[in-house]
Design an enzyme around this catalytic site. Structure first.
Site, PDB file in Angstrom:
ATOM      1  N   SER A 122       6.242   3.839  -0.415  1.00 21.57           N
ATOM      2  CA  SER A 122       6.675   3.439  -1.751  1.00 21.57           C
ATOM      3  C   SER A 122       5.490   3.208  -2.683  1.00 21.57           C
ATOM      4  O   SER A 122       5.655   3.093  -3.882  1.00 21.57           O
ATOM      5  CB  SER A 122       7.507   2.164  -1.658  1.00 21.57           C
ATOM      6  OG  SER A 122       6.730   1.146  -1.078  1.00 21.57           O
ATOM      7  N   LYS A 159       3.441  -4.164  -7.068  1.00 23.09           N
ATOM      8  CA  LYS A 159       3.519  -3.433  -8.323  1.00 23.09           C
ATOM      9  C   LYS A 159       2.489  -3.936  -9.305  1.00 23.09           C
ATOM     10  O   LYS A 159       1.864  -4.969  -9.112  1.00 23.09           O
ATOM     11  CB  LYS A 159       4.935  -3.602  -8.928  1.00 23.09           C
ATOM     12  CG  LYS A 159       6.024  -2.941  -8.096  1.00 23.09           C
ATOM     13  CD  LYS A 159       7.238  -2.604  -8.949  1.00 23.09           C
ATOM     14  CE  LYS A 159       8.283  -1.865  -8.125  1.00 23.09           C
ATOM     15  NZ  LYS A 159       7.897  -0.466  -7.874  1.00 23.09           N
TER      16      LYS A 159
END
Lengths: 207, 207
Positions: A122, A159
């Site tokens: 991811s 993130k």
DNA sequence: CATTATACCGTACAAATGTACGGTATAATT
DNA sequence: AATTATACCGTACATTTGTACGGTATAATG
């Protein structure tokens, strides 16, 4: 490597490693004693005897701070990997992981940071891949565009962090992913730390 | 950084750096004195005073081996990045980049491993990108499928190593690139070392 | 010519450091 | 019941370590 060290011996060894990483040199007996609240250096001395007997350290007699780490490859400093991030899943923290990896000294990490193993792809848009080790510092206030490890509704994410006046935005490198918006009053959200480095060992095959 | 250190002060500073790199910790006054043949630690003390006054070191009073290197970047050991690899180009080794201080450090890099900065995206298929630092060990015999830094016809490559009975093959991660085949008797070819790790700092923005 | 920086020496001392010896207490093993 | 490993304590001591004070000699600087 199986550890036949006792809990206390393990703690002392970890402290020595920690000191070596942050201060650049191993501690003295007095420093260890003081850290663990011992009233005598002798106690430390005896623990070191035990640890040395078990082969984890080697001591240069009479030399101050003469503790060598045996497990340490000459230029690599061991540091425990304490958990795993697989984006979307809960943040896995290994129970009592003495699963140390040999981190190169160049990646000299502050004592207050920890290592997480990356699982899943991811993060591939950030050039971080399965098996990579990310170095996370929980004591840094994230600046905009820095990578952070965060827990949102019990799921872990890694993130880019952007703070707006009324909310926090978490961006993905991959524009196909939606921006996560965390309103200021949202409670089930926590920044775990700032990603300060990535390390990937090439010793075993990658591809 | 201009050096207004005297020759002897410079030598002493170099010795301290050397000790830090090889032993992992700075020397004591006695160790310095003995190395330079001084009969008194006081002499060393006075030199250190001078060096500290000029801002090259900082000392923690009363603490054994309490010499800190001021020039040392916080997260990096004095081990410098000695060059650049940009696949296809010659291997660039920085001449004596960071002035007199860094030079001795460079010269004294334990033969064991050194660092190269990656330039260009020719390695992106191996997940190695511009700005990444690869750790290269010249004293390892490469095993099949390991990444090696090699110089072929004066151009540097970083590729996977495969040894066949009669030749050496260098594979790229990207199947679009042809396999480089080096015949056994080819002379203009040299393995520089095995890539044992990749390190990427995330402190500054990446994207 | 006086001053300052450099480069050494010796003596001295308090605190830190590694280590030795001896002792107590608990838990596990034989 | 005896032994061994672990986990602490205290006292003691020779070195090591950092540092202070004072001195000598040379070269450079104002």
């Amino acid at each position: 490597m199986a550890t036949n060290l006792t809990t206390i011996q393990k703690l002392i060894l970890e402290f020595i490693i920690d000191k070596k990483v942050t201060d650049g040199m191993p501690p003295t007996l007095a420093e260890i004693a003081s850290h663990f609240g011992y009233k005598t250096r002798t106690t430390v001395q005896q623990h070191l005897d035990a640890i040395e007997k078990k082969g984890f350290i080697k001591r240069n007699p009479k030399l101050s701070r003469g503790i060598e780490l045996t497990l340490e490859d000459k230029y690599f400093t061991p540091k425990p990997v304490i958990g795993e991030v697989a984006a979307g899943n809960p943040l896995t923290i290994y129970p009592d992981a003495i699963d140390t990896i040999a981190l190169p000294t160049i990646a000299r990490i502050p004592a207050d940071s920890f290592l997480l193993k990356v699982k899943g792809d991811s993060l591939k848009d950030a050039y971080i891949f399965t098996g990579d080790i990310i170095i996370v510092n929980p004591n840094i206030t994230p600046k905009n565009s820095q990578f952070v490890v965060a827990v949102l509704d019990d799921a872990a994410v890694v993130k880019r962090f952007y703070k707006k006046s009324d909310r926090i935005e978490l961006h993905s490198e991959n524009p196909e992913f939606d921006v996560i918006i965390v309103e200021k009053n949202y409670t089930n959200f926590k920044i775990v730390g700032v990603v300060v480095g990535v390390y990937r060992s090439m010793e075993k095959k990658v591809g």
